[in-house]
Design a protein around this motif. Sequence first.
Motif, short mmCIF file in Angstrom:
data_model
loop_
_atom_site.label_atom_id
_atom_site.label_comp_id
_atom_site.label_asym_id
_atom_site.label_seq_id
_atom_site.Cartn_x
_atom_site.Cartn_y
_atom_site.Cartn_z
N THR A 81 -13.87 2.65 8.84
CA THR A 81 -12.67 1.87 9.15
C THR A 81 -12.88 0.36 9.05
O THR A 81 -12.02 -0.42 9.46
CB THR A 81 -12.14 2.21 10.57
N ARG A 115 -7.06 3.25 10.66
CA ARG A 115 -6.81 3.34 9.21
C ARG A 115 -5.83 4.46 8.91
O ARG A 115 -5.80 5.47 9.63
CB ARG A 115 -8.14 3.57 8.48
N ASN A 116 -5.04 4.30 7.85
CA ASN A 116 -4.14 5.36 7.42
C ASN A 116 -4.92 6.67 7.34
O ASN A 116 -5.91 6.76 6.61
CB ASN A 116 -3.55 5.01 6.05
N TYR A 131 -8.32 7.93 18.56
CA TYR A 131 -7.43 6.79 18.81
C TYR A 131 -6.58 6.98 20.05
O TYR A 131 -6.19 6.00 20.69
CB TYR A 131 -6.57 6.51 17.57
N ARG A 157 -4.93 -2.64 12.14
CA ARG A 157 -5.03 -1.78 10.97
C ARG A 157 -6.13 -2.24 10.01
O ARG A 157 -6.28 -3.43 9.73
CB ARG A 157 -3.70 -1.74 10.21
N GLU A 217 -6.07 -1.80 6.88
CA GLU A 217 -5.41 -2.39 5.72
C GLU A 217 -5.12 -3.88 5.92
O GLU A 217 -5.16 -4.66 4.97
CB GLU A 217 -4.10 -1.64 5.43
N ASP A 218 -4.85 -4.27 7.16
CA ASP A 218 -4.48 -5.66 7.43
C ASP A 218 -5.67 -6.61 7.42
O ASP A 218 -5.51 -7.79 7.11
CB ASP A 218 -3.74 -5.76 8.77
N PHE A 255 1.88 2.31 13.84
CA PHE A 255 1.11 1.54 12.87
C PHE A 255 1.69 1.62 11.45
O PHE A 255 1.04 1.23 10.49
CB PHE A 255 -0.35 2.00 12.90
N TYR A 303 2.44 4.11 9.50
CA TYR A 303 1.97 5.12 8.59
C TYR A 303 3.01 6.23 8.49
O TYR A 303 3.71 6.52 9.47
CB TYR A 303 0.63 5.70 9.05
#
Length: 467
Positions: A206, A276-277, A343, A369, A371-372, A464, A466
Motif C-alpha cells: 500500500t 488502496r483500491n 481497515y 488513499r 492513489e492520492d 474512499f 472505490y
Amino acid sequence: MPLKTTSSNAASTHKMKRRNRLIPFLAFFLIKALCSLVMLNFYMGSQISIVKLEDSLSLMLHRDNHKVNGGNRVASNIANGSSNAQTESNSTIQKITNSTLDQSNSKHDHEGGMITPNLSDGTLQGKERLWDILQTRNVTQVDAEYWASIPTWNTILHNIHRKSDIDGDNNASPIIYGLETCEAFQNATSSNPSQRRIAPAGIFNTGTNYLSVLLEYNCQNPHRVEKLHGNAKRGHGNEWEVPWGKHSPASSRGKYTKNPKSTYTVDEVLPIVLIRNPYGWMKSMCRNPYTAKWKGGNDKKTCPQLKTKERGANSEEYNPVDVKYGSGTTHHKSLGHLWNDWYGEYIYNENAAKNNEKTDAQFPRLVIRFEDIIYYPYEVTKQICTCAGGVLGHRQDDKDVADDTFHYVVRSAKAGVGHGPASQRNGLIDSWTKYGNGDPKDAYSEEEVQIAKGVLDSFIMDTFGYS
C-alpha cells in the motif's frame, strides 16, 4: 653444518610468524576498503535523481547533464486548475566544457527520440502536472514513446475518482479520512510537543515506504528540530512505521511493540494509514503476498480466488487466508475479508454503544488513499504535516533538490528481497502509468467482480470513493 641448519630453520620460522601476523592485518584492510567502496557506491546512487529509476529507466528518460534550463522548478501551474502554487527556484546552468561531448549527446538525443514536452506540439497537453514534478528533479528530456504511454490528468482523474467526486472544472481532491482527530492529537501531546511523531501504517502493498520518504524529506516537527539545535535531519519527527509495526492490525496497538527501546509512547504517534483500491490491492497480493497464505495464491490465472469449489462439492466456499505478523497470526474468510478486517480496526469502534458512533475514532489517525500519495504527494503531505502540528518545508541538508522546493520522490522507495523482484517495484513515473491508465476491476471477470462486491465492506468502499 647442523648449526647452520638450525639457524636456517629458525629464520624461516621467524619469517612465517611475521607473515602470519601480517595476513590478518591485510585481510582487515581489504575488507575495510571494500566496505568503504560499497558505502560510497550507495551514497552516490542515492544522489542520482532519476537518471536510473528502479527498473533501469535510463533508456526511457534522459537528464541533460550539460544544459539544465529551468530545471529546479516546483509546480506552480499544476494541470487543470490546482490551487497549490509553490515557490519557483532557478536551477544552476552548467557550463559546457567539452563541445565534442555535447555534440555527441545531441546526436544521441535525436536518434533516441528524446523530446522536451511542450504545448505547441501537444506533447505536454494534459500532462503538465507530471512534467512540473519531473522538472524539480532536473529532467529536461524524456523518450517520446515512453512519454506518450503516460495517461493525461483527465484520464487519471476518471480512473481514481468517482464521477460524483469530480467537479465541473474537472478537478478532484485527495480523500483524507480522520481530519477531525487532528486537534485531539495535538491536545494530547501539547505538554511536550517535541515528542510528537508521524508514522505510516498499512497492510502489505500500500505504499508505506513511499510515504515514509515523502514525510522525512518534507515535514518537520519544529519543536523537535529546536530541541536538537536545528538538526532537521535528526529532528524531523517522522518514523518509518508505527510502534506496533506498520503492517500489523490496529488491535496490536499498545499490546505489541516492535522496538522495545522506543523513546515515545503510542499516544505520541499519529498513525497515517494507507488504504488502496481493493481490486488493485488483491492483484498486488497475488504477485507478492508477503506473509499472507491462501489456497491458489500462486496461480496467477485464478488469484485472488475469493471463493473456491472443492472437487465434488455443490457450492462454493470462501477461500480462507492466514497472515503472520510480529504480533501474531490472524485468520480471515478470504483475501477480501482480510481487507475488510484490517481497515475495519482503524475505522470502526467496536466499543461504541450506538450505531451512529460506530465510526468514531478510538484514537487519532488519518486514513489516506494509496492513489492520492501518487497523484497528490504535495497536497497530501501538507495535510498530514499540518494535522500533526508540523511544518511543511525543505530540509537544509537535502541537496538533491533546490532550496524551498518540495522533494518529490521519483525513485522506488522499496528495497530488499522482502519487497519482491526489482522489476515489480515502481518509481513515480511507472506508477503514474500503471495506476492511472485503467480501472483495476478490468483485471477481473464479471463473476469475480460480483463475488468481490458481495464481500467488500460497503461503508469503507464508499468512504474512499472505490466502486
